[in-house]
Design a protein around this motif. Sequence first.
Motif, short mmCIF file in Angstrom:
data_model
loop_
_atom_site.label_atom_id
_atom_site.label_comp_id
_atom_site.label_asym_id
_atom_site.label_seq_id
_atom_site.Cartn_x
_atom_site.Cartn_y
_atom_site.Cartn_z
N ASN A 1 -5.92 -8.43 -5.40
CA ASN A 1 -5.55 -9.19 -4.20
C ASN A 1 -5.64 -10.70 -4.37
O ASN A 1 -4.73 -11.44 -3.98
N HIS B 1 0.76 -1.25 0.00
CA HIS B 1 0.00 0.00 0.00
C HIS B 1 0.78 1.28 0.00
O HIS B 1 0.23 2.33 -0.29
N CYS C 1 -2.41 -5.01 -6.16
CA CYS C 1 -3.23 -4.35 -5.14
C CYS C 1 -3.06 -2.83 -5.16
O CYS C 1 -2.87 -2.24 -6.21
N CYS C 2 -3.10 -2.22 -3.98
CA CYS C 2 -3.23 -0.76 -3.95
C CYS C 2 -1.94 -0.02 -4.25
O CYS C 2 -1.97 1.06 -4.84
N GLY D 1 -12.96 -1.18 -2.70
CA GLY D 1 -12.71 -2.38 -1.92
C GLY D 1 -12.20 -3.54 -2.74
O GLY D 1 -11.68 -3.38 -3.84
N CYS D 2 -12.42 -4.71 -2.18
CA CYS D 2 -11.63 -5.88 -2.51
C CYS D 2 -12.37 -6.81 -3.46
O CYS D 2 -13.57 -6.70 -3.64
N PRO D 3 -11.63 -7.79 -4.00
CA PRO D 3 -12.26 -8.93 -4.64
C PRO D 3 -12.40 -10.02 -3.58
O PRO D 3 -11.49 -10.26 -2.80
N LYS E 1 -10.68 -2.77 6.62
CA LYS E 1 -10.55 -1.41 6.08
C LYS E 1 -11.79 -0.98 5.31
O LYS E 1 -12.16 0.18 5.29
N GLN F 1 -11.95 -6.80 3.70
CA GLN F 1 -11.06 -6.26 4.72
C GLN F 1 -11.79 -5.42 5.77
O GLN F 1 -12.77 -4.76 5.47
N GLY G 1 -9.15 1.05 -5.45
CA GLY G 1 -8.77 -0.21 -4.80
C GLY G 1 -8.74 -1.38 -5.77
O GLY G 1 -8.50 -1.23 -6.97
N CYS G 2 -9.00 -2.57 -5.24
CA CYS G 2 -8.95 -3.74 -6.10
C CYS G 2 -10.12 -3.81 -7.06
O CYS G 2 -10.02 -4.48 -8.09
N CYS H 1 -2.98 -6.58 3.37
CA CYS H 1 -3.55 -7.39 2.29
C CYS H 1 -2.55 -8.39 1.68
O CYS H 1 -2.75 -8.85 0.55
N CYS I 1 -7.25 2.43 -2.27
CA CYS I 1 -8.32 2.54 -1.26
C CYS I 1 -8.20 3.82 -0.45
O CYS I 1 -9.23 4.40 -0.10
NI1 NFS Z 1 -8.37 -1.94 -0.28
FE1 NFS Z 1 -5.87 -2.21 -1.01
FE2 NFS Z 1 -7.27 -4.65 -2.37
FE3 NFS Z 1 -9.03 -4.69 -0.54
FE4 NFS Z 1 -6.58 -4.82 0.03
S1 NFS Z 1 -5.33 -4.03 -1.66
S2 NFS Z 1 -6.57 -1.05 0.58
S3 NFS Z 1 -8.27 -3.67 1.17
S4 NFS Z 1 -7.69 -6.22 -1.07
S5 NFS Z 1 -9.05 -3.28 -2.19
#
Ligand code: NFS
Length: 632
Positions: A310, A259, A292-293, A443-445, A561, A559, A473-474, A331, A524
Motif C-alpha cells: 500500500n 481488492h 496491495c490485496c 494488515g497494512c504497512p 478493516k 485501516q 495482506g500487505c 486502500c 486480507c
Molecule cells: Ni488489508 Fe488490502 Fe493493504 Fe491494509 Fe489495504 S491492501 S485489505 S487494508 S493496506 S493490508
Amino acid sequence: MAEKFIPLSEQPLLESAHAAGLTTGRDRLAAMSPQCGFGELGTCCRICYMGPCRIDPFGNGPQTGICGASPDTIVARNLLRECVGGAASHVGHARHILLTMQAALDGKAPYKIHDPAKLFAVAGQFGIATDGRAVDDVARDLVAASLEDFGRQDGQPLNWLRARAPRKEFDMWMENGLMISNPHNEIETAMHRTSMGNDADPVSLLLAQLRMGLVDGYAGLTMATDLQDILFGTPQVTTLEANVGVLEANSVNLAVHGHNPLLSEKVLQWAGRLEGEAQAAGAERINVVGVCCTGNELTMRHGVPMAAHNLQSELILATGAVDGMVVDIQCIWPSTAMFASCYDTAFITTDEMVHIPGATHIEFEPAHADENAQAIVRAAIAAFQKRQGKPVNIPNVKSVGFAGLSVESIVGILSKVNAEDPLKPVIDNIVAGNIYGAVGFAGCPSLKFRDTAMTERMTKALLKENVLVVTTGCTAHICAQEGLLNSQATERYCGDKLKGVLTAVGEAAGLGAPLPPVWHMGSCVDNTRIVDLLAALAGKLDVKISQLPVAGSAPELVQEKAISIGTWLLALGLFVHIAPAPRILGGPLVTQVLTNDLEGITGGKAYVEYDPEKAAAGMIAHIAEKRAALGI
Ligand code: NFS
Ligand code: SF4
C-alpha cells in the motif's frame, strides 16, 4: 536513536518523486506531525453538532462531553463505528462477488465456476445436497442461502455463521448473546446504536463490537474467500517475485490495485489475449503486476508478481514505467492519481463508488466485464506508446518466494508426509516443541512503523524462537520483499528446531528444499484461511481455538478493516497484538476489557506494543502460557 529504515527499492523512487516536485506519504506525515493527542486517545467526539467534544486526559478540563457522555462511552462508540467501516467494506466486497456469481449462473456475466470441489465442500457445510447434482444447481442453492442472509428479517442466525463457524466458538457466542443475523441490519443497528443519545453503556457497546467482528468474519471475509475460490479456483503453491524490480522497461506494465478479483482476473485474462496488440505497439509483452490485496489474489492463483504494498502504490508510479494502474475498491490513495498525472500512466478507476479527481473512469460492470477489461488493457498499451523515448527509473530490486498456501494446498503438502492424517505431523511437531507456536501477521504497512521495520523485525524475532509465521495482506508483501517467503529464509532466520521440521517436510513432500518459514496465505479477506487452519487444528485436538499456542498481529495497523478483522479474532479467542494502539486508551474501562477482562469470556486479548522485539517476546510469552496450560 536508531537509523531510519528505508528499503533499497524506495530510496531512488523517493528521489525521483521529489525531483518531479511530488510529495510522498513520508513528506505528508512529517508535515502533519505531531498528530492530535485527543484523536490518538479516542476521546474526541464529533457524533453531534454540539461537539466536537474533547476530554482532558490530564483531568484538569472537561471530563464528559456536553451531553454527559463519559470517555468510555466516547471511545466505545468511536471504536464500533470504525468496526462498522471495516465490516461494511468486507461485506460489500463479498456481496459483489455473490451477485456476480448469481449473474454468471443466470448467463448474465462472463464468469464460471472453476472449483467445483470447493463449491461442494462449502455447500456440504451448509447442508446443501451435493450427491450426483449438477455443479450449477448446487451453486444456485449456495447463492440462495447467501441471499437469504441479506434479506432475512426473522432474527435467526446468519447462514454463513451457522455453516462456517467452528463449533465450540459458535456455542460460546450463542451463550454470550453474540448471535448475528442479516449483516445489513447489524450494520444499521450499530450506526443507530452509536448515534447521539442512544447506547451509552461501554459494555453493551463492546458486545456490539464483538458482534460486528462476527459480521466481518462471516458475512464479509469468509463469504468473500469461499466464493472467490469457487469462481476463480482455490490457490495452489506457486512461486512469486516481489518488489518494484518486477517492472520491465520494454513491456506494457499494467498494475492492478485494490481488492476485487472480479476485475483483476479479467484484466489478466485480456492482457494475455491482447499481447499481439502490445507487440504491434513495440512492447515485448504485457506485464501485469499486483499492488496491495488484489495483487495478493492474483499471486495466490496465478503467480503474478507483487510489485508494491500500500505505501508503495504511489512510489512505483515514480518509476515512470507503469503504463496503466487500474483500481477498484479500498486502500487507494488519492495521491496515486496525482502521481500518475506526472507521468504517462493511464490511471483508471472502475467502481461506481470510487471516483478520484484526475482519474479516467471506466466503469467495470460484471455483465460487460470482457469489454471493460479490453478497454483497460488498451488504455495501458496507448500509454506505453506515449512513454516511448522517455527515461524510466526502475530500481533493480526484487526477491523470490512462494505463495498459494491455502488450507487445501497446505493439507496437500502435508498429506505427502502422512496421507491418512495430514495434520498429524504438524500437531506432533507442536507437541514436541519443534514448532513452538504459530503467529499470523495481517494488515497494512504504516508510515508510522516503516522506519523501524516493525513487521520484518517481529517476524525474524519469532522465527528465531521456532515460531512458524503465516501472513496475509500487505504484510505478505513486506515479508516477500524481505525475502522471508523462500527456502533460504528457513536456513537464515529459523531456530534449529523449526528449521529441522521445515526441511524434513520440504523433503518428504518432494519439494527438494525446505518449506519457507513464512507462509503467504493470501489477501486480507483470506484471513479466513488462517482461521480455517486454526479451527481444523483445534477440532482435531478437541480444544477451543483460544487454547492453541498461537497469536495474531496487525503490526502496522492502518485501516478500519484491520479493526474489524482484529475484532473477529478477539471473538474467536485469539491473542491479538496491535500497533499503534487502537483509539481507546482515553477510556480506562474499554482498555481494561479489551486487554484483560475479555479473556474470561471469549479467551481473546488485545496486546499493544510498539517495539518489534518486545512485541515478539510478548507473543512468545503468551504462546508459552498456552503450551503450559495444554501440558506440552
Ligand atoms: Ni488489508 Fe488490502 Fe493493504 Fe491494509 Fe489495504 S491492501 S485489505 S487494508 S493496506 S493490508
Ligand atoms: Fe459531544 Fe455528546 Fe455530541 Fe459527542 S454526542 S459531540 S460527546 S455532545
